[in-house]
Scaffold this active site. Structure first.
Site, PDB file in Angstrom:
ATOM      1  N   ALA A  37       0.848  -1.188   0.000  1.00 31.26           N
ATOM      2  CA  ALA A  37       0.000   0.000   0.000  1.00 31.26           C
ATOM      3  C   ALA A  37       0.885   1.242   0.000  1.00 31.26           C
ATOM      4  O   ALA A  37       1.687   1.431  -0.897  1.00 31.26           O
ATOM      5  CB  ALA A  37      -0.943  -0.029   1.192  1.00 31.26           C
ATOM      6  N   LYS A  52      -4.911  12.407  14.450  1.00 34.56           N
ATOM      7  CA  LYS A  52      -4.550  13.577  15.245  1.00 34.56           C
ATOM      8  C   LYS A  52      -4.806  14.864  14.471  1.00 34.56           C
ATOM      9  O   LYS A  52      -5.132  15.905  15.062  1.00 34.56           O
ATOM     10  CB  LYS A  52      -3.077  13.498  15.674  1.00 34.56           C
ATOM     11  CG  LYS A  52      -2.726  12.228  16.443  1.00 34.56           C
ATOM     12  CD  LYS A  52      -3.729  11.898  17.516  1.00 34.56           C
ATOM     13  CE  LYS A  52      -3.574  10.498  18.058  1.00 34.56           C
ATOM     14  NZ  LYS A  52      -4.105   9.432  17.217  1.00 34.56           N
ATOM     15  N   ALA A 119       3.757  -9.061  -0.770  1.00 37.20           N
ATOM     16  CA  ALA A 119       4.676 -10.187  -0.639  1.00 37.20           C
ATOM     17  C   ALA A 119       3.924 -11.468  -0.314  1.00 37.20           C
ATOM     18  O   ALA A 119       2.950 -11.471   0.449  1.00 37.20           O
ATOM     19  CB  ALA A 119       5.701  -9.902   0.452  1.00 37.20           C
ATOM     20  N   GLY A 188     -17.733   0.818  20.907  1.00 42.93           N
ATOM     21  CA  GLY A 188     -16.423   0.649  21.538  1.00 42.93           C
ATOM     22  C   GLY A 188     -15.950   1.945  22.170  1.00 42.93           C
ATOM     23  O   GLY A 188     -15.824   2.958  21.482  1.00 42.93           O
ATOM     24  N   GLY A 190     -12.984   2.293  23.730  1.00 42.82           N
ATOM     25  CA  GLY A 190     -11.533   2.296  23.902  1.00 42.82           C
ATOM     26  C   GLY A 190     -10.957   3.583  23.346  1.00 42.82           C
ATOM     27  O   GLY A 190     -11.687   4.516  23.000  1.00 42.82           O
ATOM     28  N   TYR A 191      -9.639   3.632  23.210  1.00 40.53           N
ATOM     29  CA  TYR A 191      -9.027   4.903  22.822  1.00 40.53           C
ATOM     30  C   TYR A 191      -9.386   5.317  21.400  1.00 40.53           C
ATOM     31  O   TYR A 191      -9.600   6.513  21.138  1.00 40.53           O
ATOM     32  CB  TYR A 191      -7.512   4.861  23.034  1.00 40.53           C
ATOM     33  CG  TYR A 191      -6.725   4.087  22.007  1.00 40.53           C
ATOM     34  CD1 TYR A 191      -6.161   4.730  20.919  1.00 40.53           C
ATOM     35  CD2 TYR A 191      -6.530   2.706  22.130  1.00 40.53           C
ATOM     36  CE1 TYR A 191      -5.424   4.017  19.972  1.00 40.53           C
ATOM     37  CE2 TYR A 191      -5.811   2.005  21.195  1.00 40.53           C
ATOM     38  CZ  TYR A 191      -5.255   2.667  20.119  1.00 40.53           C
ATOM     39  OH  TYR A 191      -4.541   1.969  19.173  1.00 40.53           O
ATOM     40  N   GLU A 211     -20.684   0.629  24.729  1.00 40.41           N
ATOM     41  CA  GLU A 211     -19.517  -0.096  25.232  1.00 40.41           C
ATOM     42  C   GLU A 211     -19.972  -1.286  26.073  1.00 40.41           C
ATOM     43  O   GLU A 211     -20.856  -1.150  26.932  1.00 40.41           O
ATOM     44  CB  GLU A 211     -18.633   0.841  26.068  1.00 40.41           C
ATOM     45  CG  GLU A 211     -17.567   0.167  26.913  1.00 40.41           C
ATOM     46  CD  GLU A 211     -16.577  -0.658  26.097  1.00 40.41           C
ATOM     47  OE1 GLU A 211     -16.297  -1.807  26.503  1.00 40.41           O
ATOM     48  OE2 GLU A 211     -16.099  -0.164  25.057  1.00 40.41           O
ATOM     49  N   VAL A 275     -13.832  -1.767  17.936  1.00 39.44           N
ATOM     50  CA  VAL A 275     -13.804  -2.777  19.000  1.00 39.44           C
ATOM     51  C   VAL A 275     -12.445  -3.452  19.116  1.00 39.44           C
ATOM     52  O   VAL A 275     -12.322  -4.470  19.794  1.00 39.44           O
ATOM     53  CB  VAL A 275     -14.906  -3.828  18.779  1.00 39.44           C
ATOM     54  CG1 VAL A 275     -16.279  -3.197  18.924  1.00 39.44           C
ATOM     55  CG2 VAL A 275     -14.766  -4.501  17.413  1.00 39.44           C
ATOM     56  N   HIS A 448       9.264  27.762  34.616  1.00 40.63           N
ATOM     57  CA  HIS A 448       7.992  28.360  35.023  1.00 40.63           C
ATOM     58  C   HIS A 448       7.603  29.451  34.033  1.00 40.63           C
ATOM     59  O   HIS A 448       8.457  30.232  33.620  1.00 40.63           O
ATOM     60  CB  HIS A 448       8.122  28.971  36.424  1.00 40.63           C
ATOM     61  CG  HIS A 448       6.909  29.724  36.871  1.00 40.63           C
ATOM     62  ND1 HIS A 448       5.778  29.091  37.346  1.00 40.63           N
ATOM     63  CD2 HIS A 448       6.647  31.068  36.893  1.00 40.63           C
ATOM     64  CE1 HIS A 448       4.876  30.012  37.656  1.00 40.63           C
ATOM     65  NE2 HIS A 448       5.388  31.212  37.393  1.00 40.63           N
TER      66      HIS A 448
END
Length: 469
Positions: A37, A52, A119, A188, A190-191, A211, A275, A448
């Site tokens: 790909a 992101k 391959a 789902g 999850g993250y 979920e 999932v 700081h």
């Protein structure tokens, strides 16, 4: 059929495979990389990077909508904002194209021969690569074979990807929408599901999450996930926890069953099934090698060696955690061993980041894990509500947490939840690799005002020396 010989053949051009190939080329190892790909694999093309980018675009649009509503405490007011999702996707695709092209340039610089095709393994020393453009297949003979085939999203039997006229999305589909649906159901929590679900909510989509577990982000401890749960509720994301899905139809939507076996339907134009992921072990002749397996994964030792001599495996195909940076580190480790260097893959910790809003970071042991290991530990938490920089960023939710061995203050783990905490992860991982103790971090001068001061303050608090709380 054309035949070529090389010392190293890498199957898979994702983060693990291309890093292994680049490092091998740098070390003077004749290397062939096969990728069917796009260079960069899932992470660069349909995973980490594009997700992101979409998350950032969604966050910017959410800010604009807040300013348009005249509710910003900063005093910023704008006209009614709109989003051109097609332009957003083009911008995201542009980033992907630049990075993928950059990987190609790095491989050329390292002298790696890239074979653009799929391959098929014949044995541990030979594979046939069929070009994706229909060209003549190439048989590659090698001394070392490296499997870096990655993973793929798991579908549900009742809702295969692309079914119902394209209504059932994988994470790949969710990254390139042609239009924004009015209503999206995410299966789902999850993250992956929450990262994309929260992004779509910020884009103005009505989002519902289903979920099977009783809480969101079930692989993280509850103290870390509580701020994420609160943010989901504030944003208007509807949660159905402890529920399973039974199917989808365009008229009623997603059919859901709760723990009491009650069934109901959730209307949705699109359904994102998130999932989990499974190793890519089928379709390229891997079974012919008869390698030892660890469940669904290729079993490897601390050198990333499989049960067959000079056959190596790295990344998602070798198991959890399925993270690009783990694959990269393993790829470098394998290349250096083939070059004759003495290397093992035994990191002190592998960082994990969840790019929800707020972000969640875990490095090393959490308090429950330390307890389960029988370690008497000190745990200390410092809230961003007491951090000046967090206040100026309107990001006072969340905290930094440190876990250290009580007997000698050796740091065992760091966790954080909050806006921008992903950028703290390098310091967390470095402290574990270097064997830092609480005193080392507490007595290091932190600039700081920064979010990083919360790291120092957590260590100080663990020592009973907290200054700002």
């Amino acid at each position: 059929m054309k035949e070529i010989s090389t010392k190293l053949l890498v199957i898979g051009g994702g983060p693990g495979g291309y890093v292994a190939a680049i490092r091998a080329g740098q070390l003077g190892i004749p290397t062939v990389l096969a990728e069917g790909a796009s260079l960069g694999g899932t992470c660069l093309n349909i995973g980490c990077i594009p997700s992101k980018a979409l998350i950032h675009a969604a966050q910017e649009f959410a800010h604009a909508r807040q300013f348009g509503a005249g509710t910003s405490p900063l005093g910023i007011k704008v006209a009614n904002p709109q989003i051109d999702i097609a332009q957003t996707v083009r911008w995201k695709d542009g980033i992907v194209a630049r990075l993928s092209g950059g990987v190609g340039a790095l491989l050329r610089k390292a002298g790696v021969q890239v074979q653009r095709g799929w391959a098929q393994i014949e044995d541990g020393k030979t594979a046939v690569i069929t070009p994706h453009d229909g060209g003549e297949p190439v048989r590659v003979r090698c001394e070392h074979l490296l499997l870096a085939t990655g993973s793929e999203p798991v579908s549900l039997p009742s809702m295969p990807f692309g079914s119902n006229g394209g209504a059932i999305w994988s994470s790949t589909d969710a990254l390139s929408p042609d239009v924004l649906p009015k209503r999206l159901v995410v299966v789902g929590a999850g993250y992956i599901g929450l990262e994309l679900g929260m992004a779509y909510r910020k884009l103005g989509v009505e989002v519902t999450v289903v979920e099977a577990a009783q809480r969101v982000l079930p692989s993280y401890d509850e103290e870390l996930t509580q701020p994420v749960l609160e943010a989901l509720k504030r944003s208007g994301v509807v949660l159905h926890l402890g529920c399973s899905v039974a199917g989808y139809d365009a008229q009623q939507g997603v059919h859901v069953r709760n723990a009491r076996a009650d069934e109901f339907a959730l209307p949705a134009e699109r359904v994102l099934v998130a999932v989990g992921r499974r190793p890519r072990t089928q379709g390229f002749g891997l079974e012919g090698l008869q390698l030892d397996m660890a469940g669904r994964f290729v079993a490897v030792d601390a050198h990333c060696r499989t049960s067959m001599r000079n056959v190596w495996a790295i990344g998602d195909v070798t198991g959890e955690p399925m993270l690009a940076h783990r694959a990269m580190a393993q790829g470098e480790c394998v290349a250096e061993q083939i070059a004759g260097k003495n290397r093992r893959f035994e990191p002190m910790a592998i960082p994990a980041v969840c790019f929800t809003d707020p972000e969640v970071v875990v490095v090393g042991q959490t308090p429950p894990q330390a307890e389960a290991a029988g370690v008497e530990a000190i745990t200390s938490t410092f809230p961003f509500a007491a951090n000046g920089r967090a206040m100026t960023l309107e990001a006072t939710g969340g905290f930094v947490r440190v876990v250290a061995r009580k007997s000698d203050h050796l740091i065992l783990g760091w966790q954080a939840v909050g806006q921008g905490v992903a950028e703290l992860v390098a310091a967390f991982a470095q402290s574990l690799e270097m064997g830092a103790r609480l005193e080392d971090v507490a007595h290091t001068i932190h600039a700081h005002p920064t979010l990083g001061e919360a790291v120092q303050e957590a260590a100080l608090k663990a020592l009973g020396q907290a200054l700002h709380i």
